[in-house]
Design an enzyme around this catalytic site. Sequence first.
Site, PDB file in Angstrom:
ATOM      1  N   HIS A 157      14.936  62.333  92.836  1.00 23.91           N
ATOM      2  CA  HIS A 157      14.890  62.271  91.362  1.00 23.91           C
ATOM      3  C   HIS A 157      13.723  63.105  90.826  1.00 23.91           C
ATOM      4  CE1 HIS A 157      15.589  60.697  87.387  1.00 23.91           C
ATOM      5  NE2 HIS A 157      16.505  59.848  87.836  1.00 23.91           N
TER       6      HIS A 157
ATOM      7  N   GLU B 217      19.746  66.502  90.680  1.00 30.07           N
ATOM      8  CA  GLU B 217      19.929  65.418  91.646  1.00 30.07           C
ATOM      9  C   GLU B 217      21.191  65.693  92.457  1.00 30.07           C
ATOM     10  OE1 GLU B 217      19.497  61.474  89.676  1.00 30.07           O
ATOM     11  OE2 GLU B 217      18.948  62.667  87.918  1.00 30.07           O
TER      12      GLU B 217
END
Length: 346
Positions: free
Chosen positions: A178, A313
Amino acid sequence: MKVLDITKQKFGENTILYSLTNDNGLTMNVTNLGARIVDLIVPINGKERNIVLGFGTEEDYLTKDMYFGATIGRVAGRIKHGSFSIDDQYYQLPVSPENGHTLHGGLNSFEAKIWEVEVEEKNDQIAVHFSYVSPSGENGFPGELKARVTYSFTNNNEWIIDYQAETDQPTLFNPTNHVYFNLTGDMTQAVGEHRLFVASDQFAVVDSDTTVTGELRSVAETPFDFREPKSVNQVFETNYEQNTLVNGLDHPFMLNQTGFERPQAIITSPKQDLSVEMYTDRPAVVIFTAQFGQGGPDVRGQKLVNHGGITLETQIAPGAVEFEGFGDIILYPETTYQSRTIFKIK
Protein backbone atom coordinates in the site's frame (compact mmCIF):
# COMPACT_ATOMS: atom_id res chain seq x y z
CA MET A 1 29.65 -2.99 -7.92
CA LYS A 2 29.00 -3.16 -4.21
CA VAL A 3 25.77 -1.77 -2.84
CA LEU A 4 26.85 0.84 -0.38
CA ASP A 5 25.18 0.28 2.89
CA ILE A 6 22.56 -1.14 5.16
CA THR A 7 22.14 0.18 8.67
CA LYS A 8 19.49 -0.27 11.32
CA GLN A 9 18.12 1.76 14.18
CA LYS A 10 15.30 1.58 16.70
CA PHE A 11 11.96 2.68 15.21
CA GLY A 12 9.72 2.11 18.21
CA GLU A 13 9.34 -0.04 21.26
CA ASN A 14 9.45 -3.31 19.30
CA THR A 15 10.42 -2.27 15.81
CA ILE A 16 13.54 -1.59 13.74
CA LEU A 17 14.12 0.74 10.80
CA TYR A 18 16.45 -0.66 8.13
CA SER A 19 18.15 1.84 5.86
CA LEU A 20 19.31 0.62 2.42
CA THR A 21 21.49 2.91 0.27
CA ASN A 22 22.66 2.05 -3.25
CA ASP A 23 25.66 3.25 -5.25
CA ASN A 24 23.59 6.03 -6.84
CA GLY A 25 22.81 7.62 -3.48
CA LEU A 26 19.18 6.50 -3.30
CA THR A 27 18.01 5.41 0.14
CA MET A 28 15.08 3.17 1.00
CA ASN A 29 14.01 2.85 4.63
CA VAL A 30 11.87 -0.12 5.62
CA THR A 31 10.58 -1.47 8.92
CA ASN A 32 9.45 -4.79 10.36
CA LEU A 33 6.22 -3.11 11.50
CA GLY A 34 3.89 -4.32 8.78
CA ALA A 35 6.82 -5.17 6.46
CA ARG A 36 6.52 -1.63 5.12
CA ILE A 37 8.40 0.98 3.17
CA VAL A 38 8.83 4.18 5.18
CA ASP A 39 10.99 6.39 2.93
CA LEU A 40 12.30 6.37 -0.63
CA ILE A 41 14.80 9.22 -0.91
CA VAL A 42 16.10 10.22 -4.33
CA PRO A 43 18.83 12.81 -4.95
CA ILE A 44 17.61 15.30 -7.59
CA ASN A 45 19.78 18.27 -8.62
CA GLY A 46 21.74 18.12 -5.40
CA LYS A 47 18.67 17.90 -3.15
CA GLU A 48 17.11 14.88 -1.48
CA ARG A 49 13.48 14.16 -2.32
CA ASN A 50 11.36 11.66 -0.39
CA ILE A 51 8.86 10.32 -2.93
CA VAL A 52 6.65 8.09 -0.74
CA LEU A 53 4.31 8.97 2.11
CA GLY A 54 5.45 7.74 5.49
CA PHE A 55 5.90 8.61 9.13
CA GLY A 56 8.91 9.02 11.39
CA THR A 57 8.09 6.59 14.20
CA GLU A 58 6.20 3.41 15.01
CA GLU A 59 3.85 5.49 17.17
CA ASP A 60 2.93 7.69 14.20
CA TYR A 61 1.76 4.66 12.23
CA LEU A 62 -0.19 3.28 15.17
CA THR A 63 -2.02 6.57 15.71
CA LYS A 64 -2.31 8.04 12.19
CA ASP A 65 -2.61 5.43 9.42
CA MET A 66 -1.54 1.79 9.49
CA TYR A 67 -1.81 1.23 5.72
CA PHE A 68 0.83 3.74 4.53
CA GLY A 69 3.54 1.71 2.79
CA ALA A 70 2.51 -1.57 4.45
CA THR A 71 2.28 -5.12 3.21
CA ILE A 72 -1.44 -5.88 2.98
CA GLY A 73 -2.86 -9.35 3.61
CA ARG A 74 -4.18 -11.90 3.74
CA VAL A 75 -6.45 -10.32 1.13
CA ALA A 76 -6.01 -6.85 -0.34
CA GLY A 77 -9.14 -4.83 -0.99
CA ARG A 78 -12.71 -5.42 0.11
CA ILE A 79 -14.41 -8.77 0.58
CA LYS A 80 -18.11 -8.02 0.26
CA HIS A 81 -20.00 -8.83 3.47
CA GLY A 82 -16.83 -10.62 4.64
CA SER A 83 -18.11 -13.94 3.31
CA PHE A 84 -16.69 -16.51 0.92
CA SER A 85 -16.71 -20.22 0.18
CA ILE A 86 -13.91 -22.66 -0.66
CA ASP A 87 -14.92 -26.10 -1.94
CA ASP A 88 -18.47 -25.66 -0.57
CA GLN A 89 -17.15 -24.69 2.87
CA TYR A 90 -18.60 -21.31 3.94
CA TYR A 91 -16.55 -18.77 5.90
CA GLN A 92 -17.60 -15.54 7.58
CA LEU A 93 -14.99 -12.92 8.46
CA PRO A 94 -15.39 -10.05 10.91
CA VAL A 95 -16.68 -6.98 9.07
CA SER A 96 -16.40 -3.23 9.49
CA PRO A 97 -19.39 -1.82 11.42
CA GLU A 98 -19.40 1.19 9.04
CA ASN A 99 -20.07 -0.71 5.83
CA GLY A 100 -20.43 -4.41 6.62
CA HIS A 101 -17.41 -5.49 4.54
CA THR A 102 -13.88 -6.72 5.27
CA LEU A 103 -11.08 -4.42 4.12
CA HIS A 104 -7.44 -5.48 3.62
CA GLY A 105 -7.81 -8.72 5.57
CA GLY A 106 -9.60 -7.14 8.52
CA LEU A 107 -8.41 -5.18 11.54
CA ASN A 108 -4.85 -5.71 12.75
CA SER A 109 -3.80 -7.81 9.79
CA PHE A 110 -0.38 -7.91 8.11
CA GLU A 111 0.04 -4.13 8.39
CA ALA A 112 -0.04 -4.32 12.21
CA LYS A 113 2.21 -7.35 12.74
CA ILE A 114 5.87 -7.29 13.69
CA TRP A 115 7.61 -9.44 11.09
CA GLU A 116 10.75 -11.52 11.49
CA VAL A 117 13.70 -10.12 9.52
CA GLU A 118 16.72 -11.50 7.68
CA VAL A 119 19.14 -9.27 5.79
CA GLU A 120 20.97 -10.51 2.70
CA GLU A 121 23.71 -8.66 0.86
CA LYS A 122 24.71 -9.48 -2.73
CA ASN A 123 27.04 -7.77 -5.16
CA ASP A 124 24.44 -5.73 -7.00
CA GLN A 125 21.59 -5.58 -4.50
CA ILE A 126 20.67 -5.82 -0.87
CA ALA A 127 17.56 -7.57 0.42
CA VAL A 128 15.46 -7.56 3.57
CA HIS A 129 13.38 -10.73 4.02
CA PHE A 130 10.28 -10.29 6.16
CA SER A 131 8.40 -13.37 7.39
CA TYR A 132 5.22 -13.84 9.40
CA VAL A 133 3.18 -16.90 10.35
CA SER A 134 -0.54 -16.14 10.40
CA PRO A 135 -2.25 -18.73 12.62
CA SER A 136 -5.28 -20.64 11.41
CA GLY A 137 -8.44 -18.68 12.21
CA GLU A 138 -6.69 -15.32 12.39
CA ASN A 139 -9.32 -12.74 11.37
CA GLY A 140 -11.53 -15.67 10.39
CA PHE A 141 -9.32 -17.07 7.63
CA PRO A 142 -8.73 -20.83 7.53
CA GLY A 143 -5.27 -22.36 7.53
CA GLU A 144 -1.92 -21.52 9.05
CA LEU A 145 -0.28 -19.27 6.48
CA LYS A 146 3.48 -18.81 6.31
CA ALA A 147 4.07 -15.54 4.48
CA ARG A 148 7.36 -14.08 3.29
CA VAL A 149 7.92 -10.70 1.67
CA THR A 150 11.33 -9.71 0.34
CA TYR A 151 12.31 -6.14 -0.48
CA SER A 152 15.39 -5.95 -2.70
CA PHE A 153 17.07 -2.65 -3.55
CA THR A 154 19.39 -2.60 -6.55
CA ASN A 155 21.98 -0.41 -8.22
CA ASN A 156 19.52 -0.13 -11.12
CA ASN A 157 17.35 1.95 -8.75
CA GLU A 158 14.80 -0.85 -8.48
CA TRP A 159 12.71 -1.71 -5.45
CA ILE A 160 11.73 -5.34 -6.01
CA ILE A 161 8.92 -6.89 -3.94
CA ASP A 162 8.73 -10.70 -3.87
CA TYR A 163 5.82 -12.40 -2.12
CA GLN A 164 5.79 -16.05 -1.11
CA ALA A 165 3.32 -18.04 0.98
CA GLU A 166 2.30 -21.56 1.94
CA THR A 167 -0.76 -22.80 3.78
CA ASP A 168 -1.77 -26.05 5.49
CA GLN A 169 -5.48 -25.62 4.56
CA PRO A 170 -7.22 -24.11 1.54
CA THR A 171 -7.45 -20.37 2.17
CA LEU A 172 -7.54 -17.00 0.43
CA PHE A 173 -4.36 -15.08 -0.33
CA ASN A 174 -4.01 -11.91 -2.38
CA PRO A 175 -1.38 -9.57 -0.95
CA THR A 176 -0.24 -6.13 -2.10
CA ASN A 177 1.84 -3.20 -0.95
CA HIS A 178 0.00 0.00 0.00
CA VAL A 179 2.71 2.49 -1.01
CA TYR A 180 1.64 6.08 -1.71
CA PHE A 181 3.77 8.04 -4.17
CA ASN A 182 4.08 11.81 -4.37
CA LEU A 183 6.99 12.51 -6.68
CA THR A 184 7.25 16.18 -5.69
CA GLY A 185 8.21 15.20 -2.15
CA ASP A 186 5.85 17.98 -1.00
CA MET A 187 2.84 16.68 0.94
CA THR A 188 1.06 20.02 0.49
CA GLN A 189 0.92 19.44 -3.29
CA ALA A 190 -1.83 17.21 -4.68
CA VAL A 191 -0.85 14.64 -7.31
CA GLY A 192 -3.14 16.14 -9.98
CA GLU A 193 -0.19 17.56 -11.94
CA HIS A 194 1.53 14.15 -12.03
CA ARG A 195 1.30 12.31 -15.32
CA LEU A 196 0.02 8.73 -15.31
CA PHE A 197 0.32 5.91 -17.82
CA VAL A 198 -1.58 2.64 -17.29
CA ALA A 199 -1.56 -0.17 -19.85
CA SER A 200 -5.19 -1.06 -19.24
CA ASP A 201 -8.22 -1.27 -21.52
CA GLN A 202 -10.69 -2.03 -18.73
CA PHE A 203 -11.43 -0.98 -15.16
CA ALA A 204 -13.69 -2.54 -12.55
CA VAL A 205 -16.81 -0.49 -11.78
CA VAL A 206 -17.42 0.14 -8.07
CA ASP A 207 -20.52 0.74 -5.99
CA SER A 208 -21.13 3.58 -3.55
CA ASP A 209 -19.34 1.54 -0.84
CA THR A 210 -16.39 0.98 -3.24
CA THR A 211 -17.01 -2.76 -3.55
CA VAL A 212 -16.79 -3.90 -7.16
CA THR A 213 -20.08 -4.55 -8.97
CA GLY A 214 -18.75 -7.27 -11.28
CA GLU A 215 -18.83 -5.02 -14.34
CA LEU A 216 -15.61 -4.52 -16.28
CA ARG A 217 -15.91 -1.33 -18.35
CA SER A 218 -13.81 -0.06 -21.23
CA VAL A 219 -11.63 2.92 -20.36
CA ALA A 220 -12.27 4.37 -23.83
CA GLU A 221 -13.82 7.86 -23.75
CA THR A 222 -13.69 7.94 -19.94
CA PRO A 223 -11.34 9.66 -17.46
CA PHE A 224 -9.91 6.18 -16.78
CA ASP A 225 -8.08 6.17 -20.11
CA PHE A 226 -4.38 6.48 -19.30
CA ARG A 227 -3.18 4.34 -22.20
CA GLU A 228 -1.24 7.43 -23.24
CA PRO A 229 0.35 9.43 -20.36
CA LYS A 230 -2.10 12.04 -19.09
CA SER A 231 -2.49 14.36 -16.14
CA VAL A 232 -4.04 12.74 -13.07
CA ASN A 233 -6.25 15.84 -12.85
CA GLN A 234 -8.57 14.27 -15.41
CA VAL A 235 -10.06 12.06 -12.67
CA PHE A 236 -10.65 15.05 -10.40
CA GLU A 237 -11.96 17.56 -12.94
CA THR A 238 -14.84 15.52 -14.30
CA ASN A 239 -18.52 14.76 -13.86
CA TYR A 240 -18.03 11.09 -14.77
CA GLU A 241 -20.08 9.20 -12.18
CA GLN A 242 -17.41 6.64 -11.24
CA ASN A 243 -14.96 9.42 -10.38
CA THR A 244 -17.41 11.68 -8.58
CA LEU A 245 -18.58 8.64 -6.57
CA VAL A 246 -15.17 8.27 -4.89
CA ASN A 247 -13.76 11.77 -5.53
CA GLY A 248 -10.99 10.51 -7.82
CA LEU A 249 -9.83 6.94 -8.21
CA ASP A 250 -10.33 3.93 -5.94
CA HIS A 251 -10.55 1.35 -8.69
CA PRO A 252 -8.96 -1.82 -10.04
CA PHE A 253 -7.45 -1.50 -13.51
CA MET A 254 -7.19 -4.78 -15.44
CA LEU A 255 -3.73 -4.87 -17.00
CA ASN A 256 -3.29 -5.64 -20.69
CA GLN A 257 -0.14 -7.63 -20.06
CA THR A 258 1.95 -8.88 -17.17
CA GLY A 259 5.67 -9.45 -16.80
CA PHE A 260 8.89 -7.49 -16.73
CA GLU A 261 9.67 -6.56 -20.33
CA ARG A 262 7.86 -3.23 -20.27
CA PRO A 263 6.11 -1.24 -17.55
CA GLN A 264 2.38 -1.61 -16.98
CA ALA A 265 2.18 1.78 -15.26
CA ILE A 266 4.34 4.91 -15.03
CA ILE A 267 3.97 7.92 -12.74
CA THR A 268 5.89 11.06 -13.78
CA SER A 269 6.48 14.13 -11.61
CA PRO A 270 4.98 17.50 -12.62
CA LYS A 271 8.39 18.85 -13.66
CA GLN A 272 9.16 15.56 -15.45
CA ASP A 273 12.44 15.29 -13.54
CA LEU A 274 11.52 11.91 -12.02
CA SER A 275 9.37 8.91 -12.84
CA VAL A 276 8.47 5.57 -11.27
CA GLU A 277 7.84 2.59 -13.53
CA MET A 278 5.77 -0.36 -12.29
CA TYR A 279 6.32 -3.92 -13.51
CA THR A 280 4.28 -6.85 -12.18
CA ASP A 281 3.16 -10.40 -12.79
CA ARG A 282 -0.22 -9.62 -11.18
CA PRO A 283 -3.22 -9.09 -13.52
CA ALA A 284 -4.53 -5.88 -11.93
CA VAL A 285 -3.50 -2.72 -10.12
CA VAL A 286 -5.72 -0.78 -7.72
CA ILE A 287 -5.11 2.95 -8.03
CA PHE A 288 -6.25 5.12 -5.13
CA THR A 289 -5.77 8.88 -5.12
CA ALA A 290 -5.72 9.49 -1.34
CA GLN A 291 -9.00 11.36 -1.06
CA PHE A 292 -8.75 12.08 2.64
CA GLY A 293 -10.31 15.54 2.31
CA GLN A 294 -9.29 17.81 5.15
CA GLY A 295 -8.76 14.78 7.39
CA GLY A 296 -5.36 13.74 6.09
CA PRO A 297 -2.62 13.16 8.66
CA ASP A 298 0.50 15.21 9.18
CA VAL A 299 3.30 13.62 7.17
CA ARG A 300 6.84 14.58 8.19
CA GLY A 301 5.68 17.88 9.61
CA GLN A 302 3.42 18.79 6.69
CA LYS A 303 -0.37 18.52 6.59
CA LEU A 304 -1.22 16.03 3.86
CA VAL A 305 -3.37 17.75 1.27
CA ASN A 306 -6.43 16.03 -0.25
CA HIS A 307 -5.20 13.81 -3.12
CA GLY A 308 -1.67 14.12 -1.72
CA GLY A 309 -0.61 10.63 -2.86
CA ILE A 310 -1.34 7.92 -5.40
CA THR A 311 -1.09 4.15 -4.92
CA LEU A 312 -0.19 1.39 -7.35
CA GLU A 313 -1.45 -1.70 -5.51
CA THR A 314 -0.64 -4.73 -7.67
CA GLN A 315 -2.87 -7.75 -7.04
CA ILE A 316 -5.61 -9.95 -8.40
CA ALA A 317 -8.60 -7.62 -8.64
CA PRO A 318 -10.96 -7.37 -5.66
CA GLY A 319 -14.14 -9.27 -6.46
CA ALA A 320 -12.27 -12.46 -7.31
CA VAL A 321 -14.22 -14.41 -4.67
CA GLU A 322 -17.52 -13.32 -6.23
CA PHE A 323 -17.14 -12.83 -9.95
CA GLU A 324 -15.98 -14.98 -12.83
CA GLY A 325 -13.25 -13.32 -14.84
CA PHE A 326 -11.73 -11.44 -11.90
CA GLY A 327 -9.20 -14.16 -11.12
CA ASP A 328 -8.65 -16.81 -8.47
CA ILE A 329 -7.24 -16.06 -5.00
CA ILE A 330 -7.66 -19.50 -3.40
CA LEU A 331 -4.36 -20.93 -2.17
CA TYR A 332 -4.13 -24.69 -1.63
CA PRO A 333 -1.63 -26.58 0.54
CA GLU A 334 0.06 -28.23 -2.44
CA THR A 335 0.83 -24.84 -4.01
CA THR A 336 3.40 -22.20 -3.08
CA TYR A 337 2.20 -18.66 -3.78
CA GLN A 338 4.80 -16.52 -5.55
CA SER A 339 4.56 -13.10 -7.16
CA ARG A 340 6.78 -10.15 -7.95
CA THR A 341 6.34 -6.40 -8.44
CA ILE A 342 9.12 -3.99 -9.36
CA PHE A 343 9.16 -0.22 -8.95
CA LYS A 344 11.97 1.37 -10.96
CA ILE A 345 12.99 4.97 -10.23
CA LYS A 346 14.23 6.93 -13.22
